[in-house]
Design an enzyme around this catalytic site. Structure first.
Site, PDB file in Angstrom:
ATOM      1  N   ASP A  82       0.848  -1.186   0.000  1.00  0.00           N
ATOM      2  CA  ASP A  82       0.000   0.000   0.000  1.00  0.00           C
ATOM      3  C   ASP A  82       0.894   1.250   0.000  1.00  0.00           C
ATOM      4  O   ASP A  82       1.842   1.337   0.783  1.00  0.00           O
ATOM      5  CB  ASP A  82      -0.855  -0.047   1.279  1.00  0.00           C
ATOM      6  N   HIS A 175      -6.939  10.081   4.704  1.00  0.00           N
ATOM      7  CA  HIS A 175      -6.447   9.054   5.623  1.00  0.00           C
ATOM      8  C   HIS A 175      -6.559   9.548   7.061  1.00  0.00           C
ATOM      9  O   HIS A 175      -6.485  10.743   7.311  1.00  0.00           O
ATOM     10  CB  HIS A 175      -4.975   8.736   5.323  1.00  0.00           C
ATOM     11  N   ASN A 225     -10.153   0.586   0.968  1.00  0.00           N
ATOM     12  CA  ASN A 225      -9.053   0.477   1.936  1.00  0.00           C
ATOM     13  C   ASN A 225      -9.473   0.924   3.336  1.00  0.00           C
ATOM     14  O   ASN A 225     -10.018   2.030   3.493  1.00  0.00           O
ATOM     15  CB  ASN A 225      -7.893   1.391   1.512  1.00  0.00           C
TER      16      ASN A 225
HETATM   17  P1  13P Z   1      -7.835   4.980   6.498  1.00  0.00           P
HETATM   18  O1  13P Z   1      -6.741   4.925   7.498  1.00  0.00           O
HETATM   19  O2  13P Z   1      -8.547   6.271   6.482  1.00  0.00           O
HETATM   20  O3  13P Z   1      -8.772   3.817   6.632  1.00  0.00           O
HETATM   21  O4  13P Z   1      -7.169   4.843   5.057  1.00  0.00           O
HETATM   22  C1  13P Z   1      -6.593   3.626   4.693  1.00  0.00           C
HETATM   23  C2  13P Z   1      -5.972   3.688   3.361  1.00  0.00           C
HETATM   24  O5  13P Z   1      -6.459   4.304   2.444  1.00  0.00           O
HETATM   25  C3  13P Z   1      -4.748   2.923   3.167  1.00  0.00           C
HETATM   26  O6  13P Z   1      -4.194   3.161   1.924  1.00  0.00           O
END
Ligand code: 13P
Length: 279
Positions: A82, A175, A225
């Site tokens: 990721d 995020h 995600n």
């Molecule tokens: P969150 O931490 O807001 O759930 O985002 C996760 C994400 O997009 C990881 O790439």
């Protein structure tokens, strides 16, 4: 069932009109929790790690644990890098056995983002690559970003010129923990969907209201995600055990509580995304 790439999981989701959860894992217990939840829900699943997590434990650790457990699981599971922040890290993850890679050049100028993404796609061969254009806001791995929305015309050009397998959109999510209710630009998402044929990915989903997540899926998102949500669930459960039993010293006792909390939360999220029963 099997340790697979995200390509097969996401193409099926795209055809079926549902989304697959991509859950950020930080340790062995979270890996076990996500796989147990997916098995209980008969759902395909993606486990993923950020560069920060890999700095903590290394790709060999996650590839080793996830591949061995996924081979024995009764659902298809993939392991994804990721927000890969360099060509070298993406290459290392591919070598260690990751079955999906993201290269995140979203903070670079357009042409530079295309160039690094194209390089990673060429290196990855049959391993699918995700990339992002525009910027998801908020805090990830200690880095703060201001949101910048994806331009649909640029998105079409970007996907065509890079040859990526999936595309992460920036439509107003961020995020980390939201201060207010996020307002997503759903029309922009539909405009991207009209111009781009590869599966679309939503980042920053912790804290996005359920009806907005469903709306995104109905407009073409097929990988969603979640990171912050699971970190909070894990930590709250560990904290509770330690508060109730201050004399506890066996890590198994409090980590098992974290694992169980993550499993329950992932089951709820899998149902929200519509991937329950799709394995
Ligand atoms: P969150 O931490 O807001 O759930 O985002 C996760 C994400 O997009 C990881 O790439």
């Amino acid at each position: 069932m099997s340790f697979v790439t995200t390509r097969e999981i996401m193409e099926k989701a795209q055809q079926g009109g549902y989304a697959v959860g991509a859950f950020n894992v930080e340790n062995m217990e979270m890996v076990q929790a996500v796989l147990a939840a997916a098995e209980a829900e008969h759902a395909p699943v993606i486990l993923q790690t950020t560069p920060g997590t890999l700095k903590y434990a290394g790709p060999a650790c996650f590839a080793g644990v996830v591949s061995r457990l996924a081979e024995r699981a009764c659902v298809p599971a993939a392991l994804h890098l990721d927000h890969g922040n360099s060509y070298e890290l993406a290459e290392m993850c591919r070598r260690e056995g990751y079955t999906s890679l993201m290269i995140d050049g979203s903070k670079l100028p357009f042409e530079e983002n295309i160039a690094i993404t194209r390089r990673v796609v060429d290196m990855a061969g049959d391993i699918p690559v995700e990339a992002e254009l525009g910027t998801v806001g908020g805090k990830e791995d200690g880095m703060e970003a201001r949101p910048q929305y994806t331009d649909p015309e640029e998105a079409a050009q970007f996907v065509e010129r890079t040859g990526i397998s999936s595309f992460a959109v920036a439509i107003g999510t961020a995020h980390g923990v939201y201060k207010g209710e996020p307002k997503l630009d759903l029309d922009r998402l539909s405009a991207v969907r009209e111009r781009v044929s590869v599966p679309l990915v939503l980042h920053g989903t912790s804290g996005v209201p359920e009806e907005q997540v469903r709306a995104c899926i109905s407009r073409g998102i097929c990988k969603v995600n979640y990171a912050t949500d699971l970190r909070i669930a894990f930590t709250a459960a560990v904290r509770k055990v330690l508060a109730e039993q201050p004399e506890a010293y066996d890590p198994k006792k409090y980590l098992a509580a974290g694992r169980s909390a993550v499993e329950n939360r992932v089951r709820e999220l899998i149902r929200l995304l519509g991937s329950s029963g799709k394995a």
